[in-house]
Design a protein around this motif. Sequence first.
Motif, short mmCIF file in Angstrom:
data_model
loop_
_atom_site.label_atom_id
_atom_site.label_comp_id
_atom_site.label_asym_id
_atom_site.label_seq_id
_atom_site.Cartn_x
_atom_site.Cartn_y
_atom_site.Cartn_z
N MET A 1 36.65 2.38 -5.17
CA MET A 1 35.50 2.45 -4.27
C MET A 1 34.21 2.72 -5.05
O MET A 1 33.17 2.13 -4.79
N LEU A 2 34.30 3.64 -6.03
CA LEU A 2 33.12 3.95 -6.83
C LEU A 2 32.65 2.73 -7.60
O LEU A 2 31.45 2.43 -7.64
N ALA A 3 33.59 2.01 -8.22
CA ALA A 3 33.23 0.83 -9.00
C ALA A 3 32.59 -0.23 -8.10
O ALA A 3 31.61 -0.88 -8.50
N ARG A 4 33.11 -0.40 -6.89
CA ARG A 4 32.54 -1.39 -5.98
C ARG A 4 31.16 -0.97 -5.50
O ARG A 4 30.27 -1.81 -5.32
N GLY A 5 30.99 0.33 -5.28
CA GLY A 5 29.67 0.81 -4.88
C GLY A 5 28.64 0.58 -5.96
O GLY A 5 27.51 0.14 -5.69
N LEU A 6 29.02 0.83 -7.21
CA LEU A 6 28.11 0.58 -8.32
C LEU A 6 27.81 -0.91 -8.46
O LEU A 6 26.69 -1.30 -8.81
N CYS A 7 28.81 -1.73 -8.19
CA CYS A 7 28.62 -3.18 -8.25
C CYS A 7 27.56 -3.62 -7.24
O CYS A 7 26.72 -4.46 -7.55
N ILE A 8 27.59 -3.03 -6.04
CA ILE A 8 26.58 -3.34 -5.03
C ILE A 8 25.20 -2.95 -5.52
O ILE A 8 24.22 -3.71 -5.40
N LEU A 9 25.08 -1.77 -6.11
CA LEU A 9 23.77 -1.29 -6.58
C LEU A 9 23.23 -2.17 -7.70
O LEU A 9 22.02 -2.40 -7.78
N HIS A 10 24.11 -2.66 -8.55
CA HIS A 10 23.67 -3.50 -9.67
C HIS A 10 23.25 -4.89 -9.21
O HIS A 10 22.73 -5.66 -10.03
N CYS A 11 23.46 -5.21 -7.96
CA CYS A 11 23.05 -6.53 -7.45
C CYS A 11 21.54 -6.67 -7.36
O CYS A 11 21.01 -7.78 -7.36
N PHE A 12 20.84 -5.54 -7.27
CA PHE A 12 19.39 -5.59 -7.16
C PHE A 12 18.78 -5.89 -8.52
O PHE A 12 19.10 -5.23 -9.51
N ALA B 1 31.86 -5.45 1.79
CA ALA B 1 30.51 -5.06 1.40
C ALA B 1 29.86 -4.22 2.50
O ALA B 1 29.17 -3.23 2.21
N HIS B 2 30.09 -4.60 3.75
CA HIS B 2 29.51 -3.85 4.88
C HIS B 2 30.04 -2.42 4.89
O HIS B 2 29.28 -1.46 5.10
N ARG B 3 31.33 -2.24 4.66
CA ARG B 3 31.93 -0.90 4.67
C ARG B 3 31.36 -0.04 3.55
O ARG B 3 31.02 1.13 3.74
N ILE B 4 31.20 -0.63 2.35
CA ILE B 4 30.68 0.12 1.22
C ILE B 4 29.19 0.44 1.42
O ILE B 4 28.73 1.55 1.15
N VAL B 5 28.46 -0.54 1.93
CA VAL B 5 27.03 -0.33 2.18
C VAL B 5 26.82 0.78 3.20
O VAL B 5 25.90 1.61 3.06
#
Length: 234
Positions: free
Chosen positions: A1-12, A35-39
Amino acid sequence: MLARGLCILHCFRPGESELPLSELARRADMPKATAHRIVTELVREGVLERGEKGLRLGVALFMLGARVPRQLRLRDLASPYAEQLHHRTRGSAFVFICDAFGSDAALVDTVRRVYGADDTRLGAEETWASAEAAKNVLRALGAGTVRHRRGPRTAEGETARARRQGFVAVRGAHTVGIAAPVLTVSNRAVGALAVAAPQDRIQVVTAASHLRAACAAISQALRRVPELVGQPAV
């Protein structure tokens, strides 16, 4: 979950204030529902915020990043030189720090060229071009290869040229960004300075000369700040 959350942040990317959920899911290469759940979790923690057109990086993330000692000290050292570069090149000047792997660049300070209301797009393109140039010059110092805006990764000869010249220039549709590395006494990159301006208003070779001189001066100052370079004072 942490890795996926960081992946979302790095999209910007630099210059992007908001992104829709669908674009975040696409860039992160994950199902939209995931993505919706992590966001949702990231918004709850204040790391992301909901805007008018999508999602944006949250204040909590900014406050956490502002506590990084290396960012604060290097920014304080480099900011006066960014001001000088702004005046000497008549372009926007940027200060970047590199990540722990020395292959990515985070923008920590900007001295922005003032544009009219009709030229705001140039400011966003300058930020993008300077960030790409900073990333490229940092990657050229390591094992990576230089990446330009158009086309695939360049040949190894292009990387060698970047290492030899000590700077990288990246051209956008209307602007050009030029970056040079800030090195420690052991030749390790800790950040980069960059300038950017419309292509018809800046001389790349002249701007690169100013950049390299500024970076050399910062590198000299780093010797007196051992906590920034992770080694004893010289």
